[in-house]
Design a protein around this motif. Structure first.
Motif, PDB file in Angstrom:
ATOM      1  N   THR A  79       6.154  11.384   7.757  1.00 30.78           N
ATOM      2  CA  THR A  79       6.967  10.778   8.818  1.00 30.78           C
ATOM      3  C   THR A  79       6.578   9.334   9.125  1.00 30.78           C
ATOM      4  O   THR A  79       7.255   8.672   9.908  1.00 30.78           O
ATOM      5  N   ALA A  80       5.496   8.850   8.508  1.00 31.15           N
ATOM      6  CA  ALA A  80       5.091   7.457   8.707  1.00 31.15           C
ATOM      7  C   ALA A  80       6.082   6.545   7.994  1.00 31.15           C
ATOM      8  O   ALA A  80       6.222   6.605   6.767  1.00 31.15           O
ATOM      9  N   GLN A  81       6.759   5.722   8.745  1.00 32.83           N
ATOM     10  CA  GLN A  81       7.825   4.900   8.173  1.00 32.83           C
ATOM     11  C   GLN A  81       7.309   3.655   7.461  1.00 32.83           C
ATOM     12  O   GLN A  81       7.897   3.195   6.492  1.00 32.83           O
ATOM     13  N   LEU A  82       6.212   3.088   7.971  1.00 31.59           N
ATOM     14  CA  LEU A  82       5.670   1.838   7.410  1.00 31.59           C
ATOM     15  C   LEU A  82       6.768   0.779   7.318  1.00 31.59           C
ATOM     16  O   LEU A  82       6.923   0.093   6.307  1.00 31.59           O
ATOM     17  N   LYS A  83       7.497   0.644   8.417  1.00 31.62           N
ATOM     18  CA  LYS A  83       8.631  -0.285   8.401  1.00 31.62           C
ATOM     19  C   LYS A  83       8.212  -1.732   8.193  1.00 31.62           C
ATOM     20  O   LYS A  83       8.860  -2.481   7.448  1.00 31.62           O
ATOM     21  N   ALA A  84       7.138  -2.143   8.861  1.00 31.67           N
ATOM     22  CA  ALA A  84       6.729  -3.545   8.772  1.00 31.67           C
ATOM     23  C   ALA A  84       6.224  -3.888   7.373  1.00 31.67           C
ATOM     24  O   ALA A  84       6.600  -4.917   6.795  1.00 31.67           O
ATOM     25  N   GLY A 197     -11.338   9.748  21.495  1.00 24.98           N
ATOM     26  CA  GLY A 197     -11.856  10.529  20.380  1.00 24.98           C
ATOM     27  C   GLY A 197     -11.070  10.382  19.093  1.00 24.98           C
ATOM     28  O   GLY A 197     -11.406  11.000  18.075  1.00 24.98           O
ATOM     29  N   ALA A 198     -10.034   9.572  19.106  1.00 23.04           N
ATOM     30  CA  ALA A 198      -9.201   9.382  17.917  1.00 23.04           C
ATOM     31  C   ALA A 198      -9.650   8.151  17.135  1.00 23.04           C
ATOM     32  O   ALA A 198      -9.812   7.071  17.699  1.00 23.04           O
ATOM     33  N   VAL A 199      -9.838   8.341  15.839  1.00 27.12           N
ATOM     34  CA  VAL A 199     -10.180   7.238  14.937  1.00 27.12           C
ATOM     35  C   VAL A 199      -9.135   7.203  13.826  1.00 27.12           C
ATOM     36  O   VAL A 199      -8.929   8.197  13.123  1.00 27.12           O
ATOM     37  N   LEU A 200      -8.473   6.072  13.689  1.00 23.73           N
ATOM     38  CA  LEU A 200      -7.413   5.935  12.708  1.00 23.73           C
ATOM     39  C   LEU A 200      -7.677   4.737  11.816  1.00 23.73           C
ATOM     40  O   LEU A 200      -8.259   3.737  12.257  1.00 23.73           O
ATOM     41  N   SER A 201      -7.250   4.835  10.570  1.00 22.22           N
ATOM     42  CA  SER A 201      -7.371   3.692   9.665  1.00 22.22           C
ATOM     43  C   SER A 201      -6.114   3.592   8.809  1.00 22.22           C
ATOM     44  O   SER A 201      -5.482   4.602   8.479  1.00 22.22           O
ATOM     45  N   LEU A 202      -5.775   2.357   8.491  1.00 21.58           N
ATOM     46  CA  LEU A 202      -4.654   2.071   7.605  1.00 21.58           C
ATOM     47  C   LEU A 202      -5.142   1.055   6.587  1.00 21.58           C
ATOM     48  O   LEU A 202      -5.439  -0.086   6.939  1.00 21.58           O
ATOM     49  N   GLY A 203      -5.274   1.501   5.341  1.00 21.43           N
ATOM     50  CA  GLY A 203      -5.765   0.630   4.278  1.00 21.43           C
ATOM     51  C   GLY A 203      -4.641   0.177   3.363  1.00 21.43           C
ATOM     52  O   GLY A 203      -3.763   0.967   3.012  1.00 21.43           O
ATOM     53  N   LEU A 204      -4.668  -1.083   2.994  1.00 21.81           N
ATOM     54  CA  LEU A 204      -3.676  -1.655   2.075  1.00 21.81           C
ATOM     55  C   LEU A 204      -4.390  -2.157   0.835  1.00 21.81           C
ATOM     56  O   LEU A 204      -5.332  -2.950   0.937  1.00 21.81           O
ATOM     57  N   SER A 205      -3.980  -1.700  -0.330  1.00 19.88           N
ATOM     58  CA  SER A 205      -4.585  -2.156  -1.582  1.00 19.88           C
ATOM     59  C   SER A 205      -3.508  -2.711  -2.503  1.00 19.88           C
ATOM     60  O   SER A 205      -2.358  -2.247  -2.490  1.00 19.88           O
ATOM     61  N   ALA A 206      -3.892  -3.710  -3.286  1.00 26.44           N
ATOM     62  CA  ALA A 206      -2.969  -4.362  -4.212  1.00 26.44           C
ATOM     63  C   ALA A 206      -3.571  -4.370  -5.607  1.00 26.44           C
ATOM     64  O   ALA A 206      -4.781  -4.492  -5.774  1.00 26.44           O
ATOM     65  N   SER A 207      -2.721  -4.244  -6.616  1.00 22.02           N
ATOM     66  CA  SER A 207      -3.170  -4.314  -8.008  1.00 22.02           C
ATOM     67  C   SER A 207      -2.124  -5.035  -8.824  1.00 22.02           C
ATOM     68  O   SER A 207      -0.912  -4.803  -8.672  1.00 22.02           O
ATOM     69  N   ILE A 236      -0.808  -4.096  11.611  1.00 26.70           N
ATOM     70  CA  ILE A 236      -1.005  -3.792  13.026  1.00 26.70           C
ATOM     71  C   ILE A 236       0.242  -3.132  13.606  1.00 26.70           C
ATOM     72  O   ILE A 236       0.159  -2.161  14.371  1.00 26.70           O
ATOM     73  N   SER A 237       1.407  -3.645  13.238  1.00 29.36           N
ATOM     74  CA  SER A 237       2.654  -3.077  13.740  1.00 29.36           C
ATOM     75  C   SER A 237       2.825  -1.632  13.288  1.00 29.36           C
ATOM     76  O   SER A 237       3.194  -0.750  14.090  1.00 29.36           O
ATOM     77  N   ASP A 238       2.558  -1.368  12.012  1.00 26.69           N
ATOM     78  CA  ASP A 238       2.693   0.002  11.508  1.00 26.69           C
ATOM     79  C   ASP A 238       1.629   0.919  12.098  1.00 26.69           C
ATOM     80  O   ASP A 238       1.874   2.117  12.297  1.00 26.69           O
ATOM     81  N   MET A 239       0.450   0.381  12.405  1.00 27.19           N
ATOM     82  CA  MET A 239      -0.581   1.183  13.056  1.00 27.19           C
ATOM     83  C   MET A 239      -0.138   1.571  14.462  1.00 27.19           C
ATOM     84  O   MET A 239      -0.333   2.719  14.899  1.00 27.19           O
ATOM     85  N   ARG A 240       0.456   0.659  15.191  1.00 23.81           N
ATOM     86  CA  ARG A 240       0.954   0.985  16.534  1.00 23.81           C
ATOM     87  C   ARG A 240       1.993   2.103  16.471  1.00 23.81           C
ATOM     88  O   ARG A 240       2.001   3.009  17.308  1.00 23.81           O
ATOM     89  N   ASP A 241       2.870   2.039  15.484  1.00 19.14           N
ATOM     90  CA  ASP A 241       3.872   3.093  15.324  1.00 19.14           C
ATOM     91  C   ASP A 241       3.214   4.435  15.014  1.00 19.14           C
ATOM     92  O   ASP A 241       3.637   5.479  15.531  1.00 19.14           O
ATOM     93  N   LEU A 242       2.192   4.418  14.154  1.00 14.96           N
ATOM     94  CA  LEU A 242       1.485   5.653  13.811  1.00 14.96           C
ATOM     95  C   LEU A 242       0.798   6.244  15.031  1.00 14.96           C
ATOM     96  O   LEU A 242       0.871   7.459  15.278  1.00 14.96           O
ATOM     97  N   MET A 243       0.125   5.411  15.827  1.00 19.35           N
ATOM     98  CA  MET A 243      -0.557   5.874  17.022  1.00 19.35           C
ATOM     99  C   MET A 243       0.439   6.488  18.007  1.00 19.35           C
ATOM    100  O   MET A 243       0.171   7.542  18.604  1.00 19.35           O
ATOM    101  N   LYS A 244       1.559   5.860  18.168  1.00 18.37           N
ATOM    102  CA  LYS A 244       2.574   6.377  19.088  1.00 18.37           C
ATOM    103  C   LYS A 244       3.112   7.731  18.631  1.00 18.37           C
ATOM    104  O   LYS A 244       3.325   8.641  19.449  1.00 18.37           O
ATOM    105  N   SER A 245       3.296   7.895  17.318  1.00 14.76           N
ATOM    106  CA  SER A 245       3.849   9.139  16.800  1.00 14.76           C
ATOM    107  C   SER A 245       2.881  10.314  16.938  1.00 14.76           C
ATOM    108  O   SER A 245       3.311  11.477  16.935  1.00 14.76           O
TER     109      SER A 245
END
Length: 248
Positions: A79-84, A197-207, A236-245
């Protein structure tokens, strides 16, 4: 490469004063004997005993953290859209490369998944020799029994591959209780956030990948993929959306 600005309290001194009434100034007073010093020691001992008892009943490290309404009943990645990031780079693929790792436990709920973004090669002519693949890794950990704040700060500069002196860490303001971006020169950036108590991470990798349909292999090393800083705001924008969801 991603960078972000860094983000204390001061204790003021308390003054003391003495007010003397007119009656006290005009009346002769006999000197009073000083209290024995053991009264002070006894009082301090009682206060220490009360404080120690409170710590015994409610150990600091064992206090349940505030979950701020976060829940992890299922894998949030579909359900994570990753719109940004989708707008800045490429839309997400419908399926993940690897099956998500999902844990539900009375102490910890945790999920980790990888989401590929559609290669930009699909938008380029066949003559293009190089294209860049991007993927997103999402991790959510809900610590329901112990506060993860100390561990969260201790992990600054530590990636999945371990401590690296070349890793850059910069604080992100106004996101959760604490947040920072970790970046490396090999085309990787990770946004980490703690809220209660919530810890979230969003990693972006390029190849960088060579387009084999474009003819002879190129002699150059391909595009420079080390600088992912242009996508910081999208992360940051996609992280905010994830936290809200994830908040119930």
């Amino acid at each position: 490469m991603i960078s972000e600005p860094e983000m204390v309290d001061e204790f003021g001194a308390v003054g003391t004063g003495e007010v003397v009434g007119e009656f006290d100034r005009n009346r002769a007073r006999e000197p009073r004997p000083r209290r024995p010093w053991w009264w002070a020691v006894s009082g301090a001992a009682v206060a220490s005993a009360v404080w120690a008892g409170a710590l015994y009943l409610h150990p600091v490290g064992d206090r349940k953290p505030d979950m701020h309404g976060y829940r992890l009943d299922a894998n949030p990645c579909p359900t994570a859209q990753l719109k940004a990031l989708g707008a800045a780079l490429a839309p997400k693929e419908d399926t993940s490369v690897l099956a998500p790792e999902l844990l539900n436990d009375p102490v910890l709920d945790r999920v980790k998944c990888f989401i590929p973004l559609r290669p930009l090669a699909a938008k380029k002519p066949i003559s293009s020799r190089w294209y860049t693949d991007y993927s997103v890794a999402i991790t959510v950990a809900l610590h329901k029994k112990s506060d993860p704040a100390a561990e969260f700060e201790a992990m600054r500069g530590v990636s999945d591959s371990g401590p690296d002196a070349g890793t850059k860490v910069e604080k992100v303001p106004n996101l959760g209780d604490s947040a920072y971006v970790l970046t490396q020169d090999d085309g990787y950036a990770e946004l980490r956030v703690r809220e209660g108590g919530a810890v979230l991470s969003l990693g972006l990798s390029a190849s960088a990948n060579y387009n084999s349909d474009a003819g002879e292999p190129p002699s150059d090393d391909g595009p420079d993929i080390s600088d992912l800083s242009p996508y910081r705001s999208a992360m940051i924008s996609d992280m905010r959306d994830l936290m809200k969801s994830l908040r119930s």
